[in-house]
Design a protein around this motif. Structure first.
Motif, mmCIF file in Angstrom:
data_model
loop_
_atom_site.group_PDB
_atom_site.id
_atom_site.type_symbol
_atom_site.label_atom_id
_atom_site.label_comp_id
_atom_site.label_asym_id
_atom_site.label_seq_id
_atom_site.Cartn_x
_atom_site.Cartn_y
_atom_site.Cartn_z
ATOM 1 N N CYS A 196 0.830 -1.196 0.000
ATOM 2 C CA CYS A 196 0.000 0.000 0.000
ATOM 3 C C CYS A 196 0.871 1.255 0.000
ATOM 4 O O CYS A 196 2.101 1.182 -0.015
ATOM 5 N N THR A 201 -7.946 -3.308 -6.050
ATOM 6 C CA THR A 201 -8.748 -2.344 -5.296
ATOM 7 C C THR A 201 -9.576 -3.101 -4.257
ATOM 8 O O THR A 201 -9.665 -4.336 -4.289
ATOM 9 N N THR A 242 -16.812 0.552 -1.840
ATOM 10 C CA THR A 242 -15.513 1.243 -1.832
ATOM 11 C C THR A 242 -14.762 0.889 -3.109
ATOM 12 O O THR A 242 -15.068 -0.112 -3.769
ATOM 13 N N TYR A 268 -10.870 1.649 -3.261
ATOM 14 C CA TYR A 268 -9.557 2.201 -2.943
ATOM 15 C C TYR A 268 -8.471 1.394 -3.659
ATOM 16 O O TYR A 268 -8.334 0.190 -3.418
ATOM 17 N N SER A 302 -2.125 3.162 -3.839
ATOM 18 C CA SER A 302 -2.162 4.601 -3.548
ATOM 19 C C SER A 302 -2.925 4.936 -2.268
ATOM 20 O O SER A 302 -3.179 6.106 -1.989
ATOM 21 N N THR A 303 -3.282 3.925 -1.485
ATOM 22 C CA THR A 303 -4.056 4.141 -0.264
ATOM 23 C C THR A 303 -3.206 3.811 0.955
ATOM 24 O O THR A 303 -2.589 2.749 1.007
ATOM 25 N N THR A 316 -5.985 4.178 6.266
ATOM 26 C CA THR A 316 -7.320 4.111 5.656
ATOM 27 C C THR A 316 -7.775 2.668 5.491
ATOM 28 O O THR A 316 -8.901 2.304 5.846
ATOM 29 N N LEU A 317 -6.902 1.821 4.964
ATOM 30 C CA LEU A 317 -7.268 0.430 4.705
ATOM 31 C C LEU A 317 -7.658 -0.302 5.984
ATOM 32 O O LEU A 317 -8.564 -1.145 5.971
#
Length: 293
Positions: A101, A113, A121, A123, A127-128, A132-133
């Motif tokens: 990530c 994703t 969602t 994500y 790029s996350t 957040t994950l």
């Protein structure tokens, strides 16, 4: 008592605490480009006992069982619930997919994703950030980092590792190749310099990473489909996989190689028996309460 740091190769740092009489080893970190550190498992101190080649021992079993995506048909994929169920069921091998990530952690997830496993969602993993994950929920459980698994991995269990961005095609993306290299080094640290004794490297037929894995001493596994088998150079891999319900002719071609042959993806005992009757020597199973060692 004061902190000190000793530089290690490949941008890693071993934290130690100074006290009278010597240093006390602390946590091992992987250095990120943004200056932060990602904690890894500490290398044990002292002289380790003679290491067993657990991958070789595992592949010699008949049949051998691998838990696919930590029991990802019966349970949400790559969650603590599936991990616990797989270990309770007696699995000695766990199949995992990894993607790095935005903040550098390796996350156990198959897709690029979160869309399929966390509806509503989308994500992108690359790029996350982990902050957040880690707030997302896949049905019954949150995402797990690879280090979360390593911290609770029994000493007699091996891993079948699928580094998703380099496992299925020729890939020249520098970030993806760096992710693969950093994963190799994480495994070196986690398994005391001999990860090839605990890790089976998983690929697909067009992967360009096979030779890199073999150069580091890993045994490799290819998951094939009947249409690919006719033209595949099966000499590239140590373990070959095929769908459990593939035509008998395909299974005959696979077993004629003399290599361990694993059937995927098994969710019930009937499928398991069909695969074994076709010559499978191992089962990639995804319903741990029903199909297990």
């Amino acid at each position: 008592m004061r902190d000190a740091a000793e530089n290690l190769p490949a941008g890693r740092v071993l934290r130690v605490r100074r006290r009278d009489g010597g240093d006390v080893t602390g946590r091992l970190y992987q250095r990120r480009r943004d200056g932060g550190d990602i904690p890894l498992r500490p290398r044990p101190t002292g002289t380790p006992a003679a290491a067993r080649d657990l991958v070789a021992e595992f592949l010699a079993r008949r049949p051998f069982y691998i838990s696919h995506r930590l029991g990802g048909t019966e349970y949400p994929e790559f969650t603590q619930a599936g991990l616990d169920a797989s270990l309770r069921a007696g699995f000695k091998a766990l199949e995992i997919s990894l993607r790095r990530c935005a903040t550098g952690e390796y996350v156990m997830i198959h897709d690029w994703t979160t869309e399929r496993t966390v509806p509503g969602t989308k994500y992108p993993i690359w790029s996350t950030p982990w902050d957040t994950l880690k707030t997302l929920r896949q049905a019954a459980g949150p995402f797990l980092r690879f280090t979360d698994l390593l911290d609770q991995l029994p000493d007699d269990v091996i891993l079948a590792v699928d580094h998703k961005v380099t496992s299925d095609k020729q890939n020249t993306n520098s970030s993806d190749l760096q992710s693969e290299l950093d994963l190799y080094e994480l495994l070196d640290d986690a398994f005391n310099g001999h990860p090839e004794r605990r890790v089976l490297w998983k690929h697909f037929v067009n992967a360009g990473s096979v030779e890199r894995a073999k150069a580091r001493g890993y045994r490799t596994m290819c998951m094939l489909y009947p249409a690919e088998l006719a033209t595949a150079d099966t000499s590239r891999w140590d373990v070959l996989g095929l769908e459990w319900n593939a035509p008998d002719a395909a299974w005959q071609q696979l077993t004629a190689t003399g290599k361990p042959a694993i059937a995927h993806i098994i969710t019930n005992e009937g499928q398991a028996q069909t695969a074994l009757s076709k010559g499978a020597t191992g089962l990639m199973a995804s319903w741990p309460t029903t199909v297990h060692p």
